[in-house]
Design an enzyme around this catalytic site. Structure first.
Site, PDB file in Angstrom:
ATOM      1  N   LEU A  81      52.056  -4.549   2.145  1.00 22.03           N
ATOM      2  CA  LEU A  81      51.113  -4.104   1.267  1.00 22.03           C
ATOM      3  C   LEU A  81      50.958  -5.473   0.259  1.00 22.03           C
ATOM      4  O   LEU A  81      51.863  -5.734  -0.689  1.00 22.03           O
ATOM      5  CB  LEU A  81      51.415  -2.981   0.619  1.00 22.03           C
ATOM      6  CG  LEU A  81      50.065  -2.467  -0.214  1.00 22.03           C
ATOM      7  CD1 LEU A  81      50.134  -1.033  -0.426  1.00 22.03           C
ATOM      8  CD2 LEU A  81      50.035  -3.190  -1.768  1.00 22.03           C
ATOM      9  N   HIS A 118      61.456  -6.210  -7.350  1.00 17.07           N
ATOM     10  CA  HIS A 118      60.833  -7.265  -7.994  1.00 17.07           C
ATOM     11  C   HIS A 118      59.912  -6.666  -9.160  1.00 17.07           C
ATOM     12  O   HIS A 118      59.447  -5.454  -8.707  1.00 17.07           O
ATOM     13  CB  HIS A 118      60.183  -8.117  -6.948  1.00 17.07           C
ATOM     14  CG  HIS A 118      59.567  -9.473  -7.397  1.00 17.07           C
ATOM     15  ND1 HIS A 118      58.469  -9.376  -8.117  1.00 17.07           N
ATOM     16  CD2 HIS A 118      60.098 -10.575  -7.381  1.00 17.07           C
ATOM     17  CE1 HIS A 118      58.294 -10.776  -8.586  1.00 17.07           C
ATOM     18  NE2 HIS A 118      58.995 -11.476  -8.158  1.00 17.07           N
TER      19      HIS A 118
END
Length: 340
Positions: A127, A231
């Site tokens: 994505l 992240h």
């Protein structure tokens, strides 16, 4: 602006390549390599072309299209069954407890064990939303459209689904986890290993990765600190996965240490809550803000729209913009689920 999700086609290659260059590394499913992206598209075309049921090793690539300009501004992928072409490796976090009578102390050591426990599961991944479009819930549209696609083709997917989140990457594009563990065995930096994996697959891990458990206490502080953390740009994605019913069950990525989230396919919220209906009205007269999907395989489309369920519970009304984006009219079948 109007956006919709649709199947990727060959002419999307340049858009995908341009987006891949914006990922900043560590994004294995969207490598900035034309040959690798072309191979993905070819594999996706084959998956869309197969009409039979049954779970096989397939990949579906979807894109987010601006229907007014024709530009592709995002993408996502669905793997029907991981670990078939080559092993699907993860590190499983475990604990070894030992007790010393003489010292009257109990010692607990965290360990990382190379595992292929998740083989055979389906995977939602790849994505990416263009930085210029990160508003208006388009990330949600990309993410949840995958579940409506699975719902529409349930027999093509496994009973378990996973999602890998990118781990911590430093400003130089390196990975503290890689540097503290795998990098010591492979003789290459994280960027090179990540690119090689994206193009050539995981087999080199099987060839070179040590098979014995790793005590986390032996890793550097920066490597330990990265274990199981997404992240910063992936924190919102992790929250969306948790809202869908995914959970972190102590599996992490072998490259960057990012968390792997898992769920039972039929328990994923968007899949469980999605409802089938027929369009009984096309009008802008309100309703529940929803994701609406129509069509199957290469004709699959998904867009935002307000849905008003009729008194019979079978027919629904959809907004004109949504109907236009999906190319649907009265009597057509749709799947719909509240937007959240």
């Amino acid at each position: 602006m109007s956006f919709r999700i649709r199947a990727a086609v060959d002419s999307d290659l340049q858009h995908l390549y341009e987006m891949a260059k914006l990922t900043g590394g560590g994004f294995t499913n969207l490598p900035p390599d034309r040959r690798a992206l072309t191979a993905k598209l070819e594999r996706s075309h084959a998956a869309f072309a197969r009409t039979g049921d049954g779970v096989e090793d397939e990949l579906f690539v979807l894109v987010l299209e601006n229907t007014q300009t024709g530009e592709v501004r995002g993408t996502c992928q669905i793997f029907t069954q991981v670990g078939q072409s080559w092993p699907f490796y993860s590190y499983r976090i475990g604990t070894l407890t030992q007790h010393s009578k003489e010292l009257k102390r109990t010692f607990r050591a965290d360990m990382l064990t190379l595992a292929t426990d998740l083989e055979g599961a389906s995977e939602v991944g790849g994505l990416f939303l263009h930085p210029g479009e990160r508003a208006g819930g388009l990330g949600l549209l990309l993410a949840r459209s995958r579940y409506l696609f699975i719902k529409a083709h349930r027999a093509r997917f496994a009973d378990r689904v996973l999602a890998e989140l990118r781990g911590i990457i430093d400003e130089a594009g390196g990975s503290p986890f890689w540097d503290g563990l795998a990098g010591r065995f492979f003789g290459m930096n994280f960027q090179d290993a990540d690119q090689f994996n994206a193009i050539n697959g995981h087999q080199f891990i099987a060839d070179l990765m040590p098979k014995h458990p790793i005590y986390t206490a032996m890793l550097s502080e920066s490597a330990r600190a990265a274990i199981g953390l997404p992240h910063p740009s992936g924190r919102a994605a992790m929250r969306m996965l948790e809202n869908e019913g995914f959970a972190f069950e102590n599996y992490i990525d072998i490259f960057d240490g990012g968390p792997t989230m898992t769920a039972k396919t039929d328990s994923v919220r968007a899949i469980a809550d999605a409802r089938e209906a027929r369009v009984a009205r096309v009008a802008d007269d309100g309703g529940v803000a929803s994701l609406v999907a129509s069509g199957t395989l290469g004709d699959f489309r998904c867009a935002f729209g307000d849905v008003r369920v009729g008194e019979d519970g079978v027919g629904v009304g959809v907004t004109e913009g949504c109907a236009g984006s999906l190319g649907i009219g009265l009597g057509d079948a749709v799947l719909h689920v509240p937007r959240l």
